[in-house]
Write a protein that holds these residues in place. Structure first.
Motif, PDB file in Angstrom:
ATOM      1  N   ALA A  42       9.815  -3.857   1.333  1.00  0.00           N
ATOM      2  CA  ALA A  42      10.890  -4.657   1.926  1.00  0.00           C
ATOM      3  C   ALA A  42      11.004  -4.377   3.418  1.00  0.00           C
ATOM      4  CB  ALA A  42      12.212  -4.375   1.223  1.00  0.00           C
ATOM      5  N   TYR A  43      10.892  -3.111   3.808  1.00  0.00           N
ATOM      6  CA  TYR A  43      10.993  -2.773   5.228  1.00  0.00           C
ATOM      7  C   TYR A  43       9.800  -3.335   6.002  1.00  0.00           C
ATOM      8  CZ  TYR A  43      12.568  -0.488   9.382  1.00  0.00           C
ATOM      9  OH  TYR A  43      13.029  -0.276  10.652  1.00  0.00           O
ATOM     10  N   ALA A  44       8.619  -3.274   5.419  1.00  0.00           N
ATOM     11  CA  ALA A  44       7.437  -3.862   6.061  1.00  0.00           C
ATOM     12  C   ALA A  44       7.644  -5.368   6.273  1.00  0.00           C
ATOM     13  CB  ALA A  44       6.190  -3.602   5.226  1.00  0.00           C
ATOM     14  N   ARG A  45       8.248  -6.030   5.314  1.00  0.00           N
ATOM     15  CA  ARG A  45       8.518  -7.464   5.466  1.00  0.00           C
ATOM     16  C   ARG A  45       9.545  -7.726   6.559  1.00  0.00           C
ATOM     17  NH1 ARG A  45       8.065 -10.422  -0.414  1.00  0.00           N
ATOM     18  NH2 ARG A  45       6.126  -9.420  -1.030  1.00  0.00           N
ATOM     19  N   LEU A  46      10.535  -6.830   6.679  1.00  0.00           N
ATOM     20  CA  LEU A  46      11.501  -6.963   7.779  1.00  0.00           C
ATOM     21  C   LEU A  46      10.782  -6.888   9.122  1.00  0.00           C
ATOM     22  CD1 LEU A  46      14.629  -4.768   6.853  1.00  0.00           C
ATOM     23  CD2 LEU A  46      14.519  -7.246   7.062  1.00  0.00           C
ATOM     24  N   LEU A  47       9.916  -5.893   9.265  1.00  0.00           N
ATOM     25  CA  LEU A  47       9.188  -5.745  10.528  1.00  0.00           C
ATOM     26  C   LEU A  47       8.304  -6.958  10.798  1.00  0.00           C
ATOM     27  CD1 LEU A  47       8.154  -1.972  10.473  1.00  0.00           C
ATOM     28  CD2 LEU A  47      10.183  -3.030  11.486  1.00  0.00           C
ATOM     29  N   ALA A  48       7.638  -7.441   9.773  1.00  0.00           N
ATOM     30  CA  ALA A  48       6.769  -8.613   9.928  1.00  0.00           C
ATOM     31  C   ALA A  48       7.562  -9.855  10.334  1.00  0.00           C
ATOM     32  CB  ALA A  48       5.999  -8.870   8.638  1.00  0.00           C
ATOM     33  N   SER A  49       8.837  -9.907   9.956  1.00  0.00           N
ATOM     34  CA  SER A  49       9.663 -11.069  10.297  1.00  0.00           C
ATOM     35  C   SER A  49      10.275 -10.963  11.689  1.00  0.00           C
ATOM     36  CB  SER A  49      10.761 -11.270   9.253  1.00  0.00           C
ATOM     37  OG  SER A  49      11.763 -10.277   9.389  1.00  0.00           O
ATOM     38  N   GLY A  50      10.010  -9.848  12.378  1.00  0.00           N
ATOM     39  CA  GLY A  50      10.490  -9.723  13.755  1.00  0.00           C
ATOM     40  C   GLY A  50      11.595  -8.711  13.965  1.00  0.00           C
ATOM     41  N   GLY A  75      16.925  17.768   5.493  1.00  0.00           N
ATOM     42  CA  GLY A  75      15.760  18.642   5.546  1.00  0.00           C
ATOM     43  C   GLY A  75      14.439  17.967   5.256  1.00  0.00           C
ATOM     44  N   ALA A  76      13.715  18.548   4.291  1.00  0.00           N
ATOM     45  CA  ALA A  76      12.363  18.079   3.964  1.00  0.00           C
ATOM     46  C   ALA A  76      12.353  16.624   3.498  1.00  0.00           C
ATOM     47  CB  ALA A  76      11.747  18.982   2.900  1.00  0.00           C
ATOM     48  N   GLU A  77      13.375  16.222   2.757  1.00  0.00           N
ATOM     49  CA  GLU A  77      13.431  14.832   2.291  1.00  0.00           C
ATOM     50  C   GLU A  77      13.516  13.876   3.480  1.00  0.00           C
ATOM     51  OE1 GLU A  77      15.895  11.946  -0.780  1.00  0.00           O
ATOM     52  OE2 GLU A  77      16.930  13.676   0.069  1.00  0.00           O
ATOM     53  N   LYS A  78      14.336  14.213   4.460  1.00  0.00           N
ATOM     54  CA  LYS A  78      14.483  13.358   5.638  1.00  0.00           C
ATOM     55  C   LYS A  78      13.196  13.339   6.463  1.00  0.00           C
ATOM     56  CE  LYS A  78      17.920  12.187   9.083  1.00  0.00           C
ATOM     57  NZ  LYS A  78      19.212  12.530   9.645  1.00  0.00           N
ATOM     58  N   LEU A  79      12.530  14.485   6.563  1.00  0.00           N
ATOM     59  CA  LEU A  79      11.248  14.532   7.278  1.00  0.00           C
ATOM     60  C   LEU A  79      10.203  13.666   6.579  1.00  0.00           C
ATOM     61  CD1 LEU A  79      11.079  18.314   8.243  1.00  0.00           C
ATOM     62  CD2 LEU A  79      11.474  16.365   9.775  1.00  0.00           C
ATOM     63  N   ALA A  80      10.201  13.686   5.255  1.00  0.00           N
ATOM     64  CA  ALA A  80       9.258  12.855   4.492  1.00  0.00           C
ATOM     65  C   ALA A  80       9.561  11.374   4.705  1.00  0.00           C
ATOM     66  CB  ALA A  80       9.318  13.209   3.011  1.00  0.00           C
ATOM     67  N   LEU A  81      10.843  11.021   4.764  1.00  0.00           N
ATOM     68  CA  LEU A  81      11.215   9.631   5.037  1.00  0.00           C
ATOM     69  C   LEU A  81      10.748   9.213   6.429  1.00  0.00           C
ATOM     70  CD1 LEU A  81      14.804   9.474   3.520  1.00  0.00           C
ATOM     71  CD2 LEU A  81      12.752   8.328   2.666  1.00  0.00           C
ATOM     72  N   ARG A  82      10.866  10.119   7.387  1.00  0.00           N
ATOM     73  CA  ARG A  82      10.421   9.813   8.753  1.00  0.00           C
ATOM     74  C   ARG A  82       8.914   9.549   8.768  1.00  0.00           C
ATOM     75  NH1 ARG A  82      12.435   8.446  13.901  1.00  0.00           N
ATOM     76  NH2 ARG A  82      10.481   8.040  14.924  1.00  0.00           N
ATOM     77  N   ALA A  83       8.161  10.357   8.033  1.00  0.00           N
ATOM     78  CA  ALA A  83       6.711  10.164   7.970  1.00  0.00           C
ATOM     79  C   ALA A  83       6.366   8.812   7.341  1.00  0.00           C
ATOM     80  CB  ALA A  83       6.063  11.308   7.186  1.00  0.00           C
ATOM     81  N   LYS A  84       7.083   8.423   6.287  1.00  0.00           N
ATOM     82  CA  LYS A  84       6.836   7.116   5.656  1.00  0.00           C
ATOM     83  C   LYS A  84       7.185   5.985   6.617  1.00  0.00           C
ATOM     84  CE  LYS A  84       7.293   6.631   1.105  1.00  0.00           C
ATOM     85  NZ  LYS A  84       8.008   6.476  -0.167  1.00  0.00           N
ATOM     86  N   PHE A  85       8.309   6.121   7.315  1.00  0.00           N
ATOM     87  CA  PHE A  85       8.719   5.118   8.307  1.00  0.00           C
ATOM     88  C   PHE A  85       7.635   4.959   9.371  1.00  0.00           C
ATOM     89  CE2 PHE A  85      10.460   4.629  12.606  1.00  0.00           C
ATOM     90  CZ  PHE A  85      10.963   3.344  12.529  1.00  0.00           C
ATOM     91  N   ASP A  86       7.155   6.086   9.903  1.00  0.00           N
ATOM     92  CA  ASP A  86       6.118   6.033  10.940  1.00  0.00           C
ATOM     93  C   ASP A  86       4.855   5.356  10.420  1.00  0.00           C
ATOM     94  OD1 ASP A  86       7.779   7.255  12.802  1.00  0.00           O
ATOM     95  OD2 ASP A  86       6.968   9.265  12.449  1.00  0.00           O
ATOM     96  N   ILE A  88       4.657   3.062   7.965  1.00  0.00           N
ATOM     97  CA  ILE A  88       4.931   1.626   7.812  1.00  0.00           C
ATOM     98  C   ILE A  88       4.853   0.939   9.173  1.00  0.00           C
ATOM     99  CG2 ILE A  88       6.704  -0.082   7.222  1.00  0.00           C
ATOM    100  CD1 ILE A  88       7.685   1.997   5.083  1.00  0.00           C
ATOM    101  N   LYS A  89       5.481   1.553  10.160  1.00  0.00           N
ATOM    102  CA  LYS A  89       5.479   0.998  11.516  1.00  0.00           C
ATOM    103  C   LYS A  89       4.057   0.921  12.070  1.00  0.00           C
ATOM    104  CE  LYS A  89       7.114   3.280  15.081  1.00  0.00           C
ATOM    105  NZ  LYS A  89       7.968   3.944  16.059  1.00  0.00           N
ATOM    106  N   ALA A  90       3.274   1.974  11.888  1.00  0.00           N
ATOM    107  CA  ALA A  90       1.902   1.997  12.391  1.00  0.00           C
ATOM    108  C   ALA A  90       1.041   0.942  11.708  1.00  0.00           C
ATOM    109  CB  ALA A  90       1.297   3.380  12.196  1.00  0.00           C
ATOM    110  N   ALA A  91       1.277   0.709  10.424  1.00  0.00           N
ATOM    111  CA  ALA A  91       0.494  -0.282   9.676  1.00  0.00           C
ATOM    112  C   ALA A  91       0.737  -1.700  10.193  1.00  0.00           C
ATOM    113  CB  ALA A  91       0.827  -0.201   8.189  1.00  0.00           C
ATOM    114  N   MET A  92       1.859  -1.918  10.836  1.00  0.00           N
ATOM    115  CA  MET A  92       2.176  -3.245  11.360  1.00  0.00           C
ATOM    116  C   MET A  92       1.370  -3.557  12.626  1.00  0.00           C
ATOM    117  SD  MET A  92       4.159  -4.203   9.048  1.00  0.00           S
ATOM    118  CE  MET A  92       4.518  -5.815   9.678  1.00  0.00           C
ATOM    119  N   GLY A  93       0.831  -2.526  13.266  1.00  0.00           N
ATOM    120  CA  GLY A  93       0.045  -2.731  14.476  1.00  0.00           C
ATOM    121  C   GLY A  93       0.929  -2.952  15.685  1.00  0.00           C
TER     122      GLY A  93
END
Length: 115
Positions: A42-50, A75-86, A88-93
């Motif tokens: 869903a977040y990837a689709r948000l990014l793709a939509s602008g 803590g670690a859970e938030k760091l893992a979320l940050r890595a997933k966010f990064d 997803i963002k990188a995959a968008m180019g």
């Protein structure tokens, strides 16, 4: 003939009318559709939509789909979320090919002309 009850995205904890409008632009119109896609898709689709990427919006979405308060991860859970966010963002180019990082950032906030 009975009709299905409304299934607005804003019925999900932490997601309001602004989130609902952004998801609609991405072609996601119901809470059940959002849940079926999951946070990452869903977040990837948000990014793709602008929609501009922002870690807090991703983090809030993940917590919302888990039925948790928006600021619950630590803590670690938030760091893992940050890595997933990064990831997803990188995959968008890159959005602004041919521009420096500074020019792209200035474009994003409206200081230089968008291409």
């Amino acid at each position: 003939m009975p009709t299905d009850p409304p299934d607005p995205i804003s019925a999900i904890r932490n997601l309001g009318p602004a989130s609902e409008a952004n998801f609609a632009k991405a072609g996601i119109h119901t809470a059940s559709a959002l849940r079926a896609l999951g946070a990452d898709e869903a977040y990837a689709r948000l990014l793709a939509s602008g929609t501009a990427p922002h870690f807090i919006s991703y983090y809030v979405l993940v917590m919302a789909l888990q039925g948790r308060p928006w600021n619950d991860a630590k803590g670690a859970e938030k760091l893992a979320l940050r890595a997933k966010f990064d990831a997803i963002k990188a995959a968008m180019g890159p959005k602004d090919k041919g521009r420096s990082d500074l020019e792209a950032a200035l474009s994003m906030i409206g200081v230089v002309e968008r291409r």
